[in-house]
Enzyme design. Structure first.
Site, mmCIF file in Angstrom:
data_model
loop_
_atom_site.group_PDB
_atom_site.id
_atom_site.type_symbol
_atom_site.label_atom_id
_atom_site.label_comp_id
_atom_site.label_asym_id
_atom_site.label_seq_id
_atom_site.Cartn_x
_atom_site.Cartn_y
_atom_site.Cartn_z
ATOM 1 N N SER A 24 -2.213 8.540 -3.009
ATOM 2 C CA SER A 24 -2.687 7.604 -1.836
ATOM 3 C C SER A 24 -1.553 7.773 -0.761
ATOM 4 O O SER A 24 -1.878 7.093 0.355
ATOM 5 C CB SER A 24 -3.056 6.498 -2.354
ATOM 6 O OG SER A 24 -1.855 5.513 -2.669
ATOM 7 N N LYS A 71 2.020 1.253 -0.926
ATOM 8 C CA LYS A 71 1.338 1.391 0.482
ATOM 9 C C LYS A 71 2.301 0.936 1.429
ATOM 10 O O LYS A 71 3.482 0.523 1.246
ATOM 11 C CB LYS A 71 0.103 0.496 0.204
ATOM 12 C CG LYS A 71 -0.833 0.519 -0.964
ATOM 13 C CD LYS A 71 -1.635 1.829 -0.927
ATOM 14 C CE LYS A 71 -2.601 1.759 -2.035
ATOM 15 N NZ LYS A 71 -3.259 3.146 -2.311
#
Length: 203
Positions: A72, A113
């Protein structure tokens, strides 16, 4: 015998005694010197326990090694990159790459993230663009300039952060689970250790 003579004789006797003691000490065999006490198993165990406790406290409260899991954050980070996360006194800032605890959400895992917005920010994510406080973000770090996903129009509550992966087309993040509490942010990715050819702090 006057007092001066007595003092002289006493001094001579004292000097003679000192010289005799020194001579006897030199005459002692070398192995007669006191042996240095060797450390026993208990001392070794105590040293190891203290070292382990110090390392545990350091990783719990100061900095922690972590492996990147998943895709991700491509192309910024790859699966199995080895990083150190700074924890002590950290407060999330826009643009930081962080490790966050998403247990209790539908993702139920730790996330790596990027912080896109913090408490008080107005965020709009629409048709592959991010507008923060009425200004379009220029995001050179994302993997693909064309990306999709859930549209969002939200003002981030105080004490929360909005997180997104750099691989926008393959990232489950705050677009799915909403903002996370600052208390769920474990720390900032401060340095990449491995792979060695990508060692550094710029990401």
């Amino acid at each position: 015998m006057d007092s001066e003579t007595k003092e002289t004789q006493e001094l001579q006797r004292t000097e003679a005694a000192v010289q005799e003691s020194a001579a006897q000490a030199e005459a002692l065999p070398q192995d007669a010197a006191p042996a240095k006490k060797k450390d026993g198993p208990l001392s070794w165990i105590v040293t190891m326990a203290i070292t382990f406790a110090a390392a545990l406290l350091f990783c719990t409260f100061v900095a922690q090694p972590r492996y990147v899991m998943g895709e991700s954050m491509q192309n910024t980070f790859q699966n199995n990159d080895f990083v150190f996360v700074w924890k002590l006194g950290y407060q999330p800032q826009r643009g930081d790459v962080v490790i966050a605890n998403a247990h209790g959400t539908v993702l139920n895992e730790d996330l790596i993230k990027r912080v896109i917005a913090v408490g008080g920010d107005h965020l709009v994510v629409k048709d592959g663009t991010v507008t923060l406080n009425e200004k379009k973000l220029t995001e050179s770090y994302i993997k693909e300039q064309k990306w999709g996903g859930n549209n969002v129009d939200v003002t981030i509550p105080k004490g929360e952060v909005f997180l997104m992966g750099d691989n926008r087309n393959n990232s489950a993040d705050s677009r799915l689970i909403g903002p996370l509490s600052v208390s769920d942010v474990e720390g900032k990715v401060a340095v990449r250790i491995y792979p060695f050819d990508k060692f550094g702090t710029s990401f």
